[in-house]
Write a protein that holds these residues in place. Sequence first.
Motif, short mmCIF file in Angstrom:
data_model
loop_
_atom_site.label_atom_id
_atom_site.label_comp_id
_atom_site.label_asym_id
_atom_site.label_seq_id
_atom_site.Cartn_x
_atom_site.Cartn_y
_atom_site.Cartn_z
N ALA A 22 -1.78 4.55 5.18
CA ALA A 22 -1.63 3.08 5.29
C ALA A 22 -1.03 2.70 6.64
O ALA A 22 -1.27 1.62 7.16
N ALA A 79 0.82 -1.21 0.00
CA ALA A 79 0.00 0.00 0.00
C ALA A 79 0.85 1.26 0.00
O ALA A 79 0.34 2.36 -0.20
N PRO A 124 -0.85 -4.67 3.36
CA PRO A 124 -0.85 -3.57 4.34
C PRO A 124 0.49 -3.46 5.07
O PRO A 124 1.33 -4.36 5.00
#
Lengths: 387, 127
Positions: free
Chosen positions: A339, A98, A122
């Motif tokens: 993020a 991300a 992530p």
Amino acid sequence: MRKVYLDHNATTPVDPLVLEAMLPYYREYFGNPSSIHEFGRLARKAIDDGRVSAAKLIGAKDVDEIVFTGSGTEADNFALKGAADALKQKGNHIITSAIEHHAVLNVCKALEKSGFKVTYAPVDKSGIVKLDELKKAITDKTILISIMYANNETGVIQPVEEIAKIAKEKGALFHTDAVQAVGKVPIDVSKLGVDLLSASAHKIYGPKGVGFLYIRKGIKPTPILLGGHHEKNRRAGTENVAGIAGFGKAAELALKNMDKDAQRVRSLRDGLEKGILSAIPHTYLNGHPEKRLCTTTNISFEFLEGESIILNLDMEGIAVSTGSACTSGSLEPSHVLTAMGVEAVRSQGSLRFSLGKENTEEDIDYVIKALAPIIERLRKMSPLYKG
Amino acid sequence: MEGQYSEKVMEHFRNPHNVGDMPDADGIGHVGNPVCGDIMELYIKVRDNIIVDAKFKTFGCGAAIATSSMVTDLVKGKTVDEALKVSNKAVAEALGGLPKIKMHCSVLAEEALRSAINDYFKKHPKK
């Protein structure tokens, strides 16, 4: 007025020795390296030498594993589009993170449009890719994993070696966008086990307009630029001879001075960071405090929006940047900080200070002194500040 | 940065007019949110239907601060009805134009003004 440049992750000044190495290829050795006459042969030699220096910098065993490109962005495009196309019979799944640079993220978005599936792994609060999530995302259709070496906004370094291992076990290729890391941290591609690695000259005191893609021997990403037989049929277009000569010199200097420069810049960066965090209340470090480039610190100034601070610093001769909203031309807060779970109001007030080898202690003192009253003044203007 | 700021914008950004609180404001406007990067609070004082004072506090970029400064300048001395006619374009023009990507800041300034006037109407219903 004193000028202090703290935006080296955006670009660096060309080292005088690099410029020196480039100039002959604009003057007397202007030949086309594909020509067989002496003019051509002299230009060819510059490219060969540049390739040797570039290969040495990242520990590539075979110089032909280096393909010069027009930028780091082009290297990323080549790696992702090229690998995706070459492996499309095998699968259609790509994993990235991300927090990638847009040179990777936007290529992934384009690949999604043409039928590939992309997982955006992530990161945790400190900005490091969650390896368990990345592992979970792998399927038998996964052909490529692309995770940056070091993040441009926070400097946080990713566990590249472990990810390379994971990719290898699962039979996927591994690409790393190492544009911010090459020349700043020791990199050995054979030890790391990466298949593709992108780099750029202008982040390491080389010229703009030249990058390279390391392509491990035996891997054949489909070329994205078609034309002549340049770069062994992998990247068409007359080579940027002077640029490559400059990249070679910059690579040589980076390798030679890496330890010395890193130590000095780290101590300046730490001084700046401590100075700001202790002198100015409501400031927060974004990113892992240790696992990051020695050049970079990303700090949130609560209750403020980054651009207003940048403009004020600019009036004092100080150049920094923000990954947030205004400067990047979008209104969204930084995708990297978002993020990491940094809330919008803190993310909007984040500044990236990226140092370089020409910075001095006087520069750092000057910045800390200039910053405090600016923050104070702007906060008085902010409806969020009740202090 | 996409598009440079005009000299007028930089002037208002460097030395914004009418910054501050107004504890006895007759109308308060509050617009924006941190996700889009701008929050404006605009305060007005009204006497005999004329805006006699206007102040602001803004969280935002250079253009957000400059448009806040300009809109408060523009409405001072105007009747409430005249002030309602001040458009975002008028604010941008008075600043010598804004980069395209920053036009939303002038929209926010207009909205902050309207929000303050609406608040004034609510608190001071016409007899």
